[in-house]
Design an enzyme around this catalytic site. Structure first.
Site, PDB file in Angstrom:
ATOM      1  N   GLY A  73       0.650   3.450  -5.800  1.00  0.00           N
ATOM      2  CA  GLY A  73       1.279   4.325  -4.819  1.00  0.00           C
ATOM      3  C   GLY A  73       0.828   4.051  -3.398  1.00  0.00           C
ATOM      4  CB  SER A  74      -2.469   3.278  -1.880  1.00  0.00           C
ATOM      5  OG  SER A  74      -3.137   4.463  -2.246  1.00  0.00           O
ATOM      6  CG  ASN A 154      -2.905  14.824  -3.368  1.00  0.00           C
ATOM      7  OD1 ASN A 154      -2.214  15.208  -2.436  1.00  0.00           O
ATOM      8  ND2 ASN A 154      -4.122  14.346  -3.187  1.00  0.00           N
ATOM      9  CB  SER A 202       0.844   5.460  -8.804  1.00  0.00           C
ATOM     10  OG  SER A 202      -0.191   4.616  -9.234  1.00  0.00           O
ATOM     11  CG  HIS A 204      -3.114   5.858 -12.112  1.00  0.00           C
ATOM     12  ND1 HIS A 204      -4.135   6.755 -11.885  1.00  0.00           N
ATOM     13  CD2 HIS A 204      -2.642   5.513 -10.897  1.00  0.00           C
ATOM     14  CE1 HIS A 204      -4.281   6.937 -10.586  1.00  0.00           C
ATOM     15  NE2 HIS A 204      -3.385   6.194  -9.963  1.00  0.00           N
ATOM     16  CB  THR A 240       1.881 -14.130 -10.738  1.00  0.00           C
ATOM     17  OG1 THR A 240       1.827 -15.465 -10.237  1.00  0.00           O
ATOM     18  CG2 THR A 240       2.415 -14.124 -12.161  1.00  0.00           C
ATOM     19  CB  CYS A 327      -8.133   9.074  -2.745  1.00  0.00           C
ATOM     20  SG  CYS A 327      -6.930   8.558  -3.979  1.00  0.00           S
TER      21      CYS A 327
END
Length: 381
Positions: A73-74, A154, A202, A204, A240, A327
């Site tokens: 997400g960041s 969040n 994101s 996770h 990749t 975070c």
């Protein structure tokens, strides 16, 4: 005997689901070729990559070519803001509107853009943690190039009026980005319905793997590349492709969408029970919106108690929760989100966030209530 834990920190990260793990395994040892290779194995990887992109596009209601996989997400937030700023600058528009409660991936990027000459307006949420479309409308000027408002917070779980804000932005001709990291997998997201131009998420946060996310960007938006090199992701994100994690993201997102109704009903029951229990603690204050909120996020302040100390006591009892965003863990400063809601420094530093998921049980919720009550009373004594 190994210590048993009650995990109530799902807003920080989630346990990977069995279905996501199983989906990833073949791409770790069997279909492992580079998706950019022209040989048969490479083309199998390329086909799987396209299939994952299609799965995500179906959930978001967008075209597969509008999905760009990132490291999380960041990175997606950074690319969205930097791209919109570059487009705005070409048009002589260098004003951005966001909110004071955004994730630091947004706030720190905005600080960097300010250093480059952009002006930024950060809207303060109301006491319930919600920024209104009226506030956004009043902040837009003739030089506004972007509105960025998170889908759901969040720390408090407060859900923002995204559809209303999106319609306003479309009417005023301003790009609209939303950080949907907390919302994806828990709320139905439809970028067409909600008039969203760019969106970050994101994996996770909804039982997918860490280190993988995506940016949705409408096909008419020219993205600025943050990582240069090869031509992956249609030239907008070199490197990749992390195919196993991309498969995990797409599988977890689809699984979350398919089970959203039943999971929401179950988690909401757990959340309401937790609220009812914590409400009974003297000096406990609920932070956020009780009505417009994520199913599993609960944030409380406890008068006369230090949140970090309370967190430590609960951790010793095997309860995993947080005092704010993961975070910013370890920061001595109180939560910028709670300060934006108007809480004092002392009250903000007494806050804890509990975030539940479908893997939690009612017995665990009752244990949390008991242990929090005991710990708060102990600290006050």
């Amino acid at each position: 005997m190994e210590k048993q834990f009650i995990y109530a920190d799902n807003a920080a990260t989630t346990k990977m689901s069995d279905v996501a793990v199983r989906a990833m395994l073949p791409y770790l040892q069997e279909i492992y070729a580079n998706a950019s290779s022209v040989h048969l194995l490479g083309q199998r990887s390329a086909a799987a990559l396209f299939s994952a992109r299609q799965q995500v596009a179906q959930v978001l209601n967008c075209a597969p070519k509008e999905v760009f996989f990132t490291s999380g997400g960041s990175e997606a937030d950074n690319q969205a803001l930097i791209s919109a700023a570059a487009l705005g600058k070409k048009q002589g528009k260098c004003h951005i509107v966001s909110t004071a409660m955004e994730h630091h991936a947004i706030l720190h990027t905005l600080e960097a853009l300010e250093a480059q000459g952009f002006t930024v307006t950060l809207l303060r949420p109301q006491a319930d943690g919600i920024v209104t479309a009226t506030q956004v409308a009043e902040a837009i000027t003739d030089t506004t190039c972007l509105i960025s408002v998170m889908y759901a917070n969040n720390e408090t779980g407060a859900i923002q009026p995204i559809r209303e804000i999106g319609a306003l932005c479309r009417k005023r001709g301003v790009l609209f980005h939303t950080d949907a990291v907390q919302a994806a997998g828990h709320l139905t997201i439809n970028v067409q319905r909600d008039n969203i131009d760019m969106l970050s998420l994101s994996a996770h946060k909804f039982h997918g793997p860490k280190g993988i996310g995506l940016l949705f960007a409408k096909s008419n938006i020219q993205l600025t590349s943050l990582i240069r090199g090869g031509g992956q992701e249609r030239g907008k994100r070199a490197g990749t492709e992390n195919l196993p994690s991309i498969i995990g993201l797409a599988t977890a997102l689809k699984d979350a969408q398919e089970h959203m109704q039943q999971n929401t009903a179950y988690i909401t029951g757990l959340r309401d029970a937790l609220r009812n229990g914590l409400d009974k603690i003297d000096g406990a204050g609920f932070n956020g919106s009780r009505e417009h909120c994520l199913p599993g996020t609960v944030n409380y302040s406890f008068q006369g108690v230090n949140g970090e100390t309370l967190l430590s006591l609960l951790s010793n009892e095997g309860i995993c929760c947080s005092s704010g965003s993961a975070c910013s863990a370890g920061s001595l400063e109180p939560s910028h989100v709670l300060l934006a809601l108007g809480l004092s420094h002392e009250t903000a530093k007494s806050a804890l966030r509990f975030s539940l998921c479908e893997y939690n049980t009612m017995d665990e919720v009752q244990t949390i209530i008991t242990k929090v009550t005991e710990a708060v009373n102990r600290l006050r004594r």
